[in-house]
Design an enzyme around this catalytic site. Structure first.
Site, short mmCIF file in Angstrom:
data_model
loop_
_atom_site.label_atom_id
_atom_site.label_comp_id
_atom_site.label_asym_id
_atom_site.label_seq_id
_atom_site.Cartn_x
_atom_site.Cartn_y
_atom_site.Cartn_z
N HIS A 54 -9.69 2.57 0.50
CA HIS A 54 -9.63 1.51 1.50
C HIS A 54 -10.66 1.67 2.62
CE1 HIS A 54 -7.75 -1.82 3.57
NE2 HIS A 54 -6.78 -1.88 2.68
N HIS A 109 0.80 -1.23 0.00
CA HIS A 109 0.00 0.00 0.00
C HIS A 109 0.83 1.29 0.00
CE1 HIS A 109 -3.57 -2.29 0.24
NE2 HIS A 109 -3.70 -2.41 1.53
N GLU A 136 -11.60 -3.12 -2.77
CA GLU A 136 -10.60 -2.16 -3.24
C GLU A 136 -10.39 -2.36 -4.74
OE1 GLU A 136 -7.13 -2.95 -0.59
OE2 GLU A 136 -8.65 -4.05 0.48
C1 GLA Z 1 -5.35 -4.90 2.26
C2 GLA Z 1 -4.64 -6.19 2.16
C3 GLA Z 1 -4.67 -6.93 3.44
C4 GLA Z 1 -4.24 -6.05 4.59
C5 GLA Z 1 -5.09 -4.80 4.61
C6 GLA Z 1 -4.62 -3.81 5.64
O1 GLA Z 1 -6.65 -4.96 1.98
O2 GLA Z 1 -5.12 -7.01 1.13
O3 GLA Z 1 -3.85 -8.07 3.36
O4 GLA Z 1 -2.89 -5.72 4.45
O5 GLA Z 1 -5.03 -4.15 3.40
O6 GLA Z 1 -4.58 -4.36 6.90
#
Ligand code: GLA
Length: 384
Positions: A210, A133, A347
């Site tokens: 997110h 991310h 997402e």
């Molecule tokens: C995303 C990832 C997860 C996790 C979340 C944050 O959606 O796919 O594996 O890292 O973010 O906690």
């Protein structure tokens, strides 16, 4: 005579219901207030977008984060349906990416490495041995510039446009990127997110949104009873570190199949390797649609409140994550401790680790080209 009476009654009923409807309608607006101050004294502001129905989206310029989003239930009651924190401090310390815009690259890049034009780049490592991310201080940890806010009364909509300039080298990425994100709350109760970006040097880009949704409006409850539909015949399997393997797997005859609405809890703990690796659903879906086509990809329904969320995007993939890493140690809004699977994320993005999978839709952005993404979360209620 009878016909005239029926006509008069029908007209009266129609007029009454019209006036009730118009009474309910308010004005769309945007209101600004101080949300908090960072340790260095910098102010962070909260912008409340309100549409003509009274639905509200609250967005802060820290991380371009949605801190609250209300949605109507089957009785027309609007309640907040996203996870978040009561104060700025929560967002500064946050590790779950609640409500934010993540980037430059949503999800994981294996070992934080990728090649462009023969040159290898090393990104910051912030998730085991991998890059997640956007890295340690991704877009979710930056104060964005508010370009403008806009109210279109004739359309009953309200919007905010935020901008972030990510400098060459930030978190290891090449090129300076100018990213603009516009959130619009429409009269149809859609939160529409439009991204546009340019670069001065060849680079990669794959931002996403997110928010964690819990359509019950009661964050003491999990999302295991939410009924999810995702229009995808295939998903991208992962290894133990949650890095995509490069394969596409069929969802048919597996717990990964959400082509027909299914409760998240029905098979989330099934004895299935992919679910064991991720501790539940946390996989990218290969959407059944033409690239760049804006179309509905998923829906989420919460049977008690009757709330329904429909998600549309022009992206080829969506990460369906059901909050497996929430562990009850994070104090969220109204002091609620968010436990495992209190929220779910959809997402919209490219397939994870695509910089290392040249056969997949490409994240490469070159000077002179404009990155463009539209993702829409539409909230309504099924009337019973
Ligand atoms: C995303 C990832 C997860 C996790 C979340 C944050 O959606 O796919 O594996 O890292 O973010 O906690």
């Amino acid at each position: 005579m009878e016909k005239i009476i029926v006509f008069c009654i029908t007209t009266l009923v129609a007029l009454t219901s019209f006036s009730c409807q118009s009474k309910k309608e308010g004005k769309s607006m945007v209101e600004k207030k101080l949300f908090g101050k960072l340790s260095g004294g910098q102010e962070v502001n909260e912008y409340t977008l309100k549409n003509a129905n009274g639905m509200e989206a609250k967005i802060i310029d820290y991380g371009a984060t949605v801190v609250s989003l209300t949605a109507p239930d089957k009785n027309g009651k609007y309640e907040d349906v996203v996870l978040g924190y009561d104060s700025l401090d929560g967002y500064v310390k946050d590790k779950a990416y609640f409500g934010s815009i993540v980037g430059r690259y949503g999800n994981r890049i294996s070992k934080g490495k990728f090649k462009l034009d023969g040159k290898e780049y090393q990104l910051s490592i912030n998730n085991g041995e991998n890059h997640l991310h956007g890295g340690t201080d991704g877009f979710n940890k930056k104060v964005w510039t508010v370009v403008n806010t806009d109210v279109v009364e004739a359309l009953g909509s309200a919007s905010i446009t935020l901008k972030y300039n990510s400098k060459d080298g930030e978190e290891g990425y090449p090129g300076t990127i100018e990213l603009t994100v516009r959130y619009t709350l429409t009269k149809d109760n859609e939160l529409s997110i439009n991204y546009t970006a340019t670069t001065d040097k060849e680079t990669i880009l794959n931002p996403t949104h997110h928010s964690y949704f819990n359509l019950s409006g009661d964050m003491h409850k999990t999302i295991l009873d939410h009924e999810v539909m995702i229009d995808a015949d295939k998903f991208t399997p992962v290894d133990k570190e949650l890095i995509t393997t490069g394969a596409f797997s069929e969802v048919a005859n597996t717990p990964m199949d959400f082509r027909i609405p299914k409760k998240v809890g029905k098979e989330v703990d099934a004895d299935f390797e992919q679910l064991k690796f991720a501790g539940g659903y946390d996989h990218n879906r290969v959407l059944n649609k033409a690239p760049n086509q804006l179309s509905k990809l998923a829906s989420v329904y919460e049977p008690v409140s009757g709330r329904l969320m429909e998600v549309s995007t022009n992206q080829p993939g969506v990460q369906f994550y059901c909050g497996n890493f929430l562990d009850g140690t994070v104090k969220g809004k109204n002091g609620v401790m968010y436990t495992k699977r209190t929220g779910l994320c959809l997402e919209a993005q490219l397939y994870p680790d695509s910089p290392n999978k040249p056969e997949w839709p490409s994240p490469i952005l070159v000077p002179g080209k404009v990155y463009s993404q539209t993702t829409i979360y539409k909230l309504s209620a099924k009337l019973l």
